[in-house]
Each structure stands twice: as C-alpha cells, then as structure tokens.
Write a protein that holds these residues in place. Structure first.
Motif, PDB file in Angstrom:
ATOM      1  N   HIS A  21       0.819  -1.212   0.000  1.00 38.42           N
ATOM      2  CA  HIS A  21       0.000   0.000   0.000  1.00 38.42           C
ATOM      3  C   HIS A  21       0.852   1.261   0.000  1.00 38.42           C
ATOM      4  O   HIS A  21       0.358   2.347  -0.329  1.00 38.42           O
ATOM      5  N   ARG A  22       2.142   1.146   0.357  1.00 40.21           N
ATOM      6  CA  ARG A  22       3.085   2.264   0.315  1.00 40.21           C
ATOM      7  C   ARG A  22       4.245   1.952  -0.628  1.00 40.21           C
ATOM      8  O   ARG A  22       5.319   2.511  -0.487  1.00 40.21           O
ATOM      9  N   ARG A  23       4.008   1.075  -1.591  1.00 42.13           N
ATOM     10  CA  ARG A  23       5.051   0.657  -2.531  1.00 42.13           C
ATOM     11  C   ARG A  23       6.304   0.197  -1.797  1.00 42.13           C
ATOM     12  O   ARG A  23       7.430   0.479  -2.189  1.00 42.13           O
ATOM     13  N   ASN A  24       6.060  -0.506  -0.682  1.00 40.71           N
ATOM     14  CA  ASN A  24       7.124  -1.129   0.116  1.00 40.71           C
ATOM     15  C   ASN A  24       8.125  -0.127   0.669  1.00 40.71           C
ATOM     16  O   ASN A  24       9.319  -0.426   0.818  1.00 40.71           O
ATOM     17  N   ALA A  25       7.624   1.060   0.998  1.00 41.20           N
ATOM     18  CA  ALA A  25       8.485   2.081   1.597  1.00 41.20           C
ATOM     19  C   ALA A  25       8.974   1.627   2.972  1.00 41.20           C
ATOM     20  O   ALA A  25       8.307   0.874   3.688  1.00 41.20           O
ATOM     21  N   ILE A  26      10.146   2.118   3.330  1.00 38.24           N
ATOM     22  CA  ILE A  26      10.841   1.676   4.535  1.00 38.24           C
ATOM     23  C   ILE A  26      10.358   2.433   5.767  1.00 38.24           C
ATOM     24  O   ILE A  26      10.208   3.658   5.747  1.00 38.24           O
ATOM     25  N   THR A  27      10.135   1.703   6.846  1.00 41.79           N
ATOM     26  CA  THR A  27       9.850   2.284   8.164  1.00 41.79           C
ATOM     27  C   THR A  27      10.810   1.672   9.179  1.00 41.79           C
ATOM     28  O   THR A  27      11.513   0.696   8.888  1.00 41.79           O
ATOM     29  N   GLY A  28      10.805   2.225  10.385  1.00 39.96           N
ATOM     30  CA  GLY A  28      11.628   1.665  11.445  1.00 39.96           C
ATOM     31  C   GLY A  28      11.350   0.198  11.718  1.00 39.96           C
ATOM     32  O   GLY A  28      12.282  -0.612  11.769  1.00 39.96           O
ATOM     33  N   PRO A  29      10.086  -0.190  11.895  1.00 36.97           N
ATOM     34  CA  PRO A  29       9.798  -1.606  12.120  1.00 36.97           C
ATOM     35  C   PRO A  29      10.248  -2.505  10.978  1.00 36.97           C
ATOM     36  O   PRO A  29      10.723  -3.620  11.203  1.00 36.97           O
ATOM     37  N   LEU A  30      10.099  -2.045   9.730  1.00 35.09           N
ATOM     38  CA  LEU A  30      10.522  -2.864   8.597  1.00 35.09           C
ATOM     39  C   LEU A  30      12.041  -3.056   8.622  1.00 35.09           C
ATOM     40  O   LEU A  30      12.544  -4.152   8.357  1.00 35.09           O
ATOM     41  N   VAL A  31      12.776  -1.999   8.945  1.00 36.49           N
ATOM     42  CA  VAL A  31      14.237  -2.121   9.053  1.00 36.49           C
ATOM     43  C   VAL A  31      14.608  -3.186  10.074  1.00 36.49           C
ATOM     44  O   VAL A  31      15.465  -4.047   9.832  1.00 36.49           O
ATOM     45  N   PRO A  71      12.296   9.205  16.912  1.00 37.84           N
ATOM     46  CA  PRO A  71      12.547  10.488  17.563  1.00 37.84           C
ATOM     47  C   PRO A  71      14.010  10.882  17.475  1.00 37.84           C
ATOM     48  O   PRO A  71      14.357  12.049  17.610  1.00 37.84           O
ATOM     49  N   ASP A  72      14.882   9.911  17.237  1.00 39.61           N
ATOM     50  CA  ASP A  72      16.315  10.150  17.120  1.00 39.61           C
ATOM     51  C   ASP A  72      16.751   9.714  15.720  1.00 39.61           C
ATOM     52  O   ASP A  72      16.920   8.531  15.460  1.00 39.61           O
ATOM     53  N   VAL A  73      16.903  10.687  14.824  1.00 41.55           N
ATOM     54  CA  VAL A  73      17.189  10.364  13.428  1.00 41.55           C
ATOM     55  C   VAL A  73      18.524   9.642  13.298  1.00 41.55           C
ATOM     56  O   VAL A  73      18.655   8.689  12.519  1.00 41.55           O
ATOM     57  N   LEU A  74      19.533  10.062  14.057  1.00 45.45           N
ATOM     58  CA  LEU A  74      20.837   9.418  13.944  1.00 45.45           C
ATOM     59  C   LEU A  74      20.767   7.948  14.343  1.00 45.45           C
ATOM     60  O   LEU A  74      21.350   7.088  13.675  1.00 45.45           O
ATOM     61  N   THR A  75      20.042   7.639  15.412  1.00 46.38           N
ATOM     62  CA  THR A  75      19.897   6.237  15.817  1.00 46.38           C
ATOM     63  C   THR A  75      19.219   5.429  14.720  1.00 46.38           C
ATOM     64  O   THR A  75      19.642   4.312  14.394  1.00 46.38           O
ATOM     65  N   PHE A  76      18.163   5.996  14.143  1.00 48.00           N
ATOM     66  CA  PHE A  76      17.475   5.301  13.058  1.00 48.00           C
ATOM     67  C   PHE A  76      18.390   5.076  11.868  1.00 48.00           C
ATOM     68  O   PHE A  76      18.462   3.972  11.312  1.00 48.00           O
ATOM     69  N   MET A  77      19.123   6.114  11.469  1.00 45.37           N
ATOM     70  CA  MET A  77      19.993   5.978  10.304  1.00 45.37           C
ATOM     71  C   MET A  77      21.134   5.009  10.579  1.00 45.37           C
ATOM     72  O   MET A  77      21.597   4.311   9.659  1.00 45.37           O
ATOM     73  N   ASN A  78      21.581   4.927  11.807  1.00 44.26           N
ATOM     74  CA  ASN A  78      22.593   3.925  12.138  1.00 44.26           C
ATOM     75  C   ASN A  78      22.046   2.510  11.981  1.00 44.26           C
ATOM     76  O   ASN A  78      22.766   1.594  11.555  1.00 44.26           O
ATOM     77  N   ARG A  79      20.784   2.314  12.328  1.00 44.03           N
ATOM     78  CA  ARG A  79      20.155   1.001  12.110  1.00 44.03           C
ATOM     79  C   ARG A  79      19.993   0.718  10.619  1.00 44.03           C
ATOM     80  O   ARG A  79      20.178  -0.421  10.167  1.00 44.03           O
ATOM     81  N   VAL A  80      19.663   1.729   9.852  1.00 42.02           N
ATOM     82  CA  VAL A  80      19.613   1.577   8.394  1.00 42.02           C
ATOM     83  C   VAL A  80      20.989   1.162   7.867  1.00 42.02           C
ATOM     84  O   VAL A  80      21.115   0.280   7.019  1.00 42.02           O
ATOM     85  N   GLY A  81      22.024   1.811   8.387  1.00 45.89           N
ATOM     86  CA  GLY A  81      23.379   1.450   7.984  1.00 45.89           C
ATOM     87  C   GLY A  81      23.729   0.024   8.365  1.00 45.89           C
ATOM     88  O   GLY A  81      24.409  -0.684   7.607  1.00 45.89           O
ATOM     89  N   GLN A  82      23.265  -0.410   9.539  1.00 40.49           N
ATOM     90  CA  GLN A  82      23.493  -1.785   9.954  1.00 40.49           C
ATOM     91  C   GLN A  82      22.817  -2.767   8.993  1.00 40.49           C
ATOM     92  O   GLN A  82      23.392  -3.798   8.620  1.00 40.49           O
ATOM     93  N   LEU A  83      21.601  -2.443   8.577  1.00 43.90           N
ATOM     94  CA  LEU A  83      20.892  -3.274   7.607  1.00 43.90           C
ATOM     95  C   LEU A  83      21.682  -3.374   6.305  1.00 43.90           C
ATOM     96  O   LEU A  83      21.888  -4.475   5.768  1.00 43.90           O
ATOM     97  N   CYS A  84      22.134  -2.236   5.792  1.00 44.85           N
ATOM     98  CA  CYS A  84      22.858  -2.235   4.524  1.00 44.85           C
ATOM     99  C   CYS A  84      24.169  -3.011   4.639  1.00 44.85           C
ATOM    100  O   CYS A  84      24.550  -3.737   3.719  1.00 44.85           O
ATOM    101  N   THR A  85      24.851  -2.856   5.761  1.00 47.16           N
ATOM    102  CA  THR A  85      26.114  -3.566   5.967  1.00 47.16           C
ATOM    103  C   THR A  85      25.886  -5.070   6.043  1.00 47.16           C
ATOM    104  O   THR A  85      26.651  -5.862   5.464  1.00 47.16           O
ATOM    105  N   LEU A  86      24.840  -5.483   6.752  1.00 47.53           N
ATOM    106  CA  LEU A  86      24.506  -6.910   6.817  1.00 47.53           C
ATOM    107  C   LEU A  86      24.265  -7.482   5.433  1.00 47.53           C
ATOM    108  O   LEU A  86      24.781  -8.551   5.078  1.00 47.53           O
ATOM    109  N   LEU A  87      23.472  -6.777   4.631  1.00 46.74           N
ATOM    110  CA  LEU A  87      23.140  -7.271   3.292  1.00 46.74           C
ATOM    111  C   LEU A  87      24.383  -7.310   2.409  1.00 46.74           C
ATOM    112  O   LEU A  87      24.599  -8.271   1.659  1.00 46.74           O
ATOM    113  N   HIS A  88      25.200  -6.284   2.501  1.00 46.68           N
ATOM    114  CA  HIS A  88      26.411  -6.206   1.681  1.00 46.68           C
ATOM    115  C   HIS A  88      27.423  -7.281   2.053  1.00 46.68           C
ATOM    116  O   HIS A  88      28.072  -7.874   1.187  1.00 46.68           O
TER     117      HIS A  88
END
Length: 254
Positions: A21-31, A71-88
């Motif tokens: 319904h959101r074209r699989n857009a990313i959220t915190g829970p999905l990450v 509420p903490d963008v840096l914490t969220f983006m660090n988790r995004v980075g963790q996801l990308c690093t895991l996949l890579h």
C-alpha cells in the motif's frame, strides 16, 4: 501482517518487502524485521542464496516520509546502515529482484546486493536532491564503483529516474528481462548459486568487496590464504571427484 515475508525453498531464501500500500516504503519496524531476517539467514547453513524483492510489482519506493522514522534520526539511520552492511557483507550470494520502482533508499538497497536483475518496467531513482536530503543506503560507496564518479554525481545531483534498459547500459544492474520472465530468470540464477560452493562463493564475495581498498600485493596474499583454506574443503574435494568422474559437482553432498 508482517512487513517482511521470508520463504525458504531448496536453499534459496526469498525476502520480500511487504508494504504494497506504500510501494514497500521503509519504516523503522521494517528495518528491524529485515535485520532479524538477515541475521537468521547468516545462522542457517542450509540457507545458501538470498533473493531480495518487493511485493505487488514494486521493489521499494524509499523511506516512508509519511511515517515517523524515529525520535532520534541518527539512531534510526545507524540502524539503516546496519541493515545495509549486513546485506552487503552476508556470506551468501544475494540477488535483488526489481520489478517496478526502486527509489531513493530503495534504489540503493538493491545495490547492496551482489547482483541486480530488473524487469523491463523497473525504474531506478536517486531522488534525494529532489527531497532536499543527503544520500543513504550506501550509495556514496556503491554508485562510484558501479558507474564511475562522474556518472554517480550526475545521477545524484539531478535525481533523474533511470529506466531499466538504461540502468543496464550504464552498469547499475546486471540483467534486464521481460517482466513476465523475471521470476523464472531470478529463480534459475538463485538456484544455481544455492547449488554452488557456498564457502568458495563467500570468500570470492569478501575479496571482491574489499578490492577497491586493497593494494594488489595484499589482494594476492589474501587470495593465497583463501585458496589454502579452499583446497582443503569438502567443496573442493567434491569438485575434484566430479571432474574425475566427468559429472557435475554436487556441492551439497560434498
């Protein structure tokens, strides 16, 4: 309904972003679900190849800016980075199966995979400049390696959407196939990888990932160590038997 679907078949793990319904857009829970799914794959020796895709004809439209990311963008983006690093870095071969749009973070999530196969109607977009935000998803690392620094700057400065055929021409994706053939093509590639020598493929992946940061002398030294390990593995012994017996190797049995 879960935001991430995981299907296991004969050594191939298909991980599907499931917010159509959101074209699989990313959220915190999905990450967080994706991180858990990848960590689970890394623990399972029977999971031999990974396909990452999106539900209902879209790959991923990027970050869901309509949802509170954190509420903490840096914490969220660090988790995004963790996801990308895991996949890579995960020691399994990975394929991004892209149908429809792959925008912003979604575009770069695909490029975290080892291989990208796109349907002919897929579109890739580094649309960050249009949103007034910076790059994420590892794009500052992956894009120059895929297309060169000048083309990478063109893609991100102008943020134009790149059709699948053009993406293949400039080196963003490995293959473009008709949409009706996308599932079968990726399934065949994934099965070949799952049937392949998992340990050898993981060492090749690690070496190639490090190639741009490694001097030639260090690269050949690392190859010597990898090859020393590889020659003693059950995979290599099975390949040797298969060669002598003039048959395809059965790496799962080796």
């Amino acid at each position: 309904m879960t935001d991430v679907l995981v299907d296991r078949r004969d050594g191939v793990v298909t991980i599907t972003l499931n917010r159509p319904h959101r074209r699989n857009a990313i959220t915190g829970p999905l990450v967080e679900e994706l991180i858990r799914a990848l960590e689970d794959v890394a623990r399972r020796p029977d999971d031999r190849a990974i396909v990452l895709t999106g539900a209902d004809g879209s790959f991923c439209s990027g970050m869901d800016l309509s949802a509170p990311l954190s509420p903490d963008v840096l914490t969220f983006m660090n988790r995004v980075g963790q996801l990308c690093t895991l996949l890579h870095d995960i020691p399994r071969p990975t394929i991004a199966k892209v149908a429809g749009p792959a925008m912003g973070f979604g575009c770069n999530l695909a490029f975290c995979c080892d291989l990208v196969v796109a349907g002919e109607e897929a579109v890739f977009g580094e649309i960050f400049a249009q949103r007034g935000i910076a790059l994420d998803g590892g794009a500052s690392w992956s894009l120059p390696r895929l297309v060169g620094i000048a083309k990478a700057k063109e893609l991100v400065f102008f943020g134009e959407q790149v059709p699948a055929v053009e993406a293949e021409r400039i080196g963003l994706v490995n293959r473009v196939v008709p949409n009706a053939e996308l599932d079968a093509f990726v399934a065949e590639w994934a099965q070949r990888l799952a049937d392949g020598p998992t340990l050898a493929l993981s060492m090749m992946k690690s070496a190639l990932n490090a190639s741009f940061e490694t001097a030639f002398r260090r690269a050949v030294d690392a190859e010597a160590l990898n090859q020393t390990v590889a020659f003693g593995t059950a995979e290599a012994k099975e390949a040797g038997r298969a060669f002598r017996e003039r048959r395809p190797p059965r790496f799962r049995d080796g």
